[in-house]
Design a protein around this motif. Structure first.
Motif, PDB file in Angstrom:
ATOM      1  N   ILE A  54       0.821  -1.214   0.000  1.00  0.00           N
ATOM      2  CA  ILE A  54       0.000   0.000   0.000  1.00  0.00           C
ATOM      3  C   ILE A  54       0.856   1.267   0.000  1.00  0.00           C
ATOM      4  O   ILE A  54       0.329   2.360   0.062  1.00  0.00           O
ATOM      5  N   GLY A  55       2.189   1.104  -0.070  1.00  0.00           N
ATOM      6  CA  GLY A  55       3.065   2.266  -0.216  1.00  0.00           C
ATOM      7  C   GLY A  55       3.807   2.698   1.032  1.00  0.00           C
ATOM      8  O   GLY A  55       4.344   3.802   1.065  1.00  0.00           O
ATOM      9  N   LYS A  56       3.871   1.872   2.068  1.00  0.00           N
ATOM     10  CA  LYS A  56       4.567   2.252   3.298  1.00  0.00           C
ATOM     11  C   LYS A  56       6.044   2.546   3.033  1.00  0.00           C
ATOM     12  O   LYS A  56       6.550   3.592   3.433  1.00  0.00           O
ATOM     13  N   SER A  57       6.715   1.638   2.365  1.00  0.00           N
ATOM     14  CA  SER A  57       8.145   1.811   2.078  1.00  0.00           C
ATOM     15  C   SER A  57       8.379   3.003   1.166  1.00  0.00           C
ATOM     16  O   SER A  57       9.326   3.777   1.359  1.00  0.00           O
ATOM     17  N   THR A  58       7.509   3.163   0.197  1.00  0.00           N
ATOM     18  CA  THR A  58       7.624   4.288  -0.737  1.00  0.00           C
ATOM     19  C   THR A  58       7.465   5.612  -0.002  1.00  0.00           C
ATOM     20  O   THR A  58       8.219   6.559  -0.247  1.00  0.00           O
ATOM     21  N   LYS A  59       6.506   5.684   0.911  1.00  0.00           N
ATOM     22  CA  LYS A  59       6.308   6.910   1.702  1.00  0.00           C
ATOM     23  C   LYS A  59       7.564   7.288   2.469  1.00  0.00           C
ATOM     24  O   LYS A  59       7.963   8.455   2.502  1.00  0.00           O
ATOM     25  N   ILE A  60       8.175   6.293   3.086  1.00  0.00           N
ATOM     26  CA  ILE A  60       9.382   6.545   3.869  1.00  0.00           C
ATOM     27  C   ILE A  60      10.517   7.019   2.965  1.00  0.00           C
ATOM     28  O   ILE A  60      11.219   7.984   3.292  1.00  0.00           O
ATOM     29  N   GLN A  61      10.705   6.370   1.831  1.00  0.00           N
ATOM     30  CA  GLN A  61      11.771   6.759   0.908  1.00  0.00           C
ATOM     31  C   GLN A  61      11.532   8.152   0.318  1.00  0.00           C
ATOM     32  O   GLN A  61      12.481   8.936   0.167  1.00  0.00           O
ATOM     33  N   VAL A  62      10.275   8.466  -0.007  1.00  0.00           N
ATOM     34  CA  VAL A  62       9.950   9.799  -0.534  1.00  0.00           C
ATOM     35  C   VAL A  62      10.241  10.863   0.521  1.00  0.00           C
ATOM     36  O   VAL A  62      10.815  11.913   0.216  1.00  0.00           O
ATOM     37  N   LEU A  63       9.868  10.601   1.775  1.00  0.00           N
ATOM     38  CA  LEU A  63      10.154  11.568   2.844  1.00  0.00           C
ATOM     39  C   LEU A  63      11.654  11.762   3.003  1.00  0.00           C
ATOM     40  O   LEU A  63      12.132  12.900   3.115  1.00  0.00           O
ATOM     41  N   ALA A  64      12.424  10.688   2.988  1.00  0.00           N
ATOM     42  CA  ALA A  64      13.881  10.794   3.126  1.00  0.00           C
ATOM     43  C   ALA A  64      14.476  11.618   1.985  1.00  0.00           C
ATOM     44  O   ALA A  64      15.320  12.498   2.211  1.00  0.00           O
ATOM     45  N   LYS A  65      14.018  11.363   0.777  1.00  0.00           N
ATOM     46  CA  LYS A  65      14.530  12.120  -0.376  1.00  0.00           C
ATOM     47  C   LYS A  65      14.103  13.586  -0.318  1.00  0.00           C
ATOM     48  O   LYS A  65      14.885  14.483  -0.653  1.00  0.00           O
ATOM     49  N   ALA A  66      12.873  13.830   0.115  1.00  0.00           N
ATOM     50  CA  ALA A  66      12.384  15.211   0.216  1.00  0.00           C
ATOM     51  C   ALA A  66      13.170  15.989   1.268  1.00  0.00           C
ATOM     52  O   ALA A  66      13.565  17.145   1.033  1.00  0.00           O
ATOM     53  N   LEU A  67      13.416  15.381   2.424  1.00  0.00           N
ATOM     54  CA  LEU A  67      14.193  16.047   3.475  1.00  0.00           C
ATOM     55  C   LEU A  67      15.607  16.346   2.997  1.00  0.00           C
ATOM     56  O   LEU A  67      16.139  17.433   3.251  1.00  0.00           O
ATOM     57  N   SER A  68      16.207  15.394   2.283  1.00  0.00           N
ATOM     58  CA  SER A  68      17.558  15.602   1.754  1.00  0.00           C
ATOM     59  C   SER A  68      17.576  16.735   0.735  1.00  0.00           C
ATOM     60  O   SER A  68      18.463  17.596   0.759  1.00  0.00           O
ATOM     61  N   LYS A  69      16.593  16.746  -0.147  1.00  0.00           N
ATOM     62  CA  LYS A  69      16.512  17.788  -1.182  1.00  0.00           C
ATOM     63  C   LYS A  69      16.297  19.160  -0.556  1.00  0.00           C
ATOM     64  O   LYS A  69      16.927  20.154  -0.967  1.00  0.00           O
ATOM     65  N   LEU A  70      15.423  19.237   0.445  1.00  0.00           N
ATOM     66  CA  LEU A  70      15.189  20.517   1.123  1.00  0.00           C
ATOM     67  C   LEU A  70      16.466  21.036   1.782  1.00  0.00           C
ATOM     68  O   LEU A  70      16.766  22.221   1.718  1.00  0.00           O
ATOM     69  N   ARG A  71      17.242  20.149   2.413  1.00  0.00           N
ATOM     70  CA  ARG A  71      18.499  20.559   3.036  1.00  0.00           C
ATOM     71  C   ARG A  71      19.480  21.033   1.964  1.00  0.00           C
ATOM     72  O   ARG A  71      20.141  22.051   2.114  1.00  0.00           O
ATOM     73  N   GLN A  72      19.562  20.302   0.853  1.00  0.00           N
ATOM     74  CA  GLN A  72      20.470  20.684  -0.228  1.00  0.00           C
ATOM     75  C   GLN A  72      20.074  22.012  -0.843  1.00  0.00           C
ATOM     76  O   GLN A  72      20.918  22.744  -1.364  1.00  0.00           O
ATOM     77  N   ASP A  73      18.780  22.344  -0.769  1.00  0.00           N
ATOM     78  CA  ASP A  73      18.289  23.625  -1.275  1.00  0.00           C
ATOM     79  C   ASP A  73      18.347  24.712  -0.212  1.00  0.00           C
ATOM     80  O   ASP A  73      17.713  25.753  -0.345  1.00  0.00           O
ATOM     81  N   ASN A  74      19.097  24.449   0.866  1.00  0.00           N
ATOM     82  CA  ASN A  74      19.336  25.414   1.950  1.00  0.00           C
ATOM     83  C   ASN A  74      18.083  25.811   2.719  1.00  0.00           C
ATOM     84  O   ASN A  74      17.935  26.964   3.117  1.00  0.00           O
ATOM     85  N   SER A  75      17.210  24.873   2.956  1.00  0.00           N
ATOM     86  CA  SER A  75      16.042  25.142   3.787  1.00  0.00           C
ATOM     87  C   SER A  75      16.509  25.550   5.183  1.00  0.00           C
ATOM     88  O   SER A  75      17.389  24.919   5.758  1.00  0.00           O
TER      89      SER A  75
END
Length: 132
Positions: free
Chosen positions: A19-40
């Motif tokens: 139902i997407g549990k693993s995908t949700k976790i991976q998307v959150l990890a990638k989003a947090l990393s991208k936000l940090r790289q974009d100087n959030s």
């Protein structure tokens, strides 16, 4: 998921298969990393590294480690190796160890001290790996 993760050091995402549990976790990890790289400026936005394993795909000895009955020599399991790798990284990056598979009373019991306020992985070898 992010809000829960910010106030708890251990989070279980449960539900039916596929139902997407693993995908949700991976998307959150990638989003947090991208936000940090974009100087959030938000301190919750950090580069996030995941360490993933399926605890039901290997034996308990392979998961947590075992002592050779002939030599007494200890061999680390996958959990010890992944947790040790995660805690050895002293950067501000988030490290998530993901048990990606069915919850089982046998392997989850050994995670009690990690998930409670002790934040320590206690191995049968006597070694204790503290989480930060």
């Amino acid at each position: 998921l992010l809000e829960t993760q910010l106030v708890r050091h251990g989070v279980m995402v449960v539900g039916n298969a596929f139902i997407g549990k693993s995908t949700k976790i991976q998307v959150l990890a990638k989003a947090l990393s991208k936000l940090r790289q974009d100087n959030s400026p938000d301190p919750a936005h950090q580069v996030t590294k995941t360490f993933s394993l399926n605890p039901k795909s290997i034996t308990m000895e392979e998961l947590y480690g075992f002592s050779n009955i002939n030599t007494g020599e200890w061999t680390d399991g996958l959990v010890a190796l992944l947790v040790r790798e995660a805690v050895s990284d002293t950067s501000d990056n988030k490290k998530w160890v993901l048990f990606d598979g069915p919850v089982d009373a046998i392997w989850i019991e050994n995670m009690n001290t990690v998930l409670d306020d002790n934040k320590k992985l206690c191995l049968m070898s006597g070694e204790i790996i503290a989480m930060s």
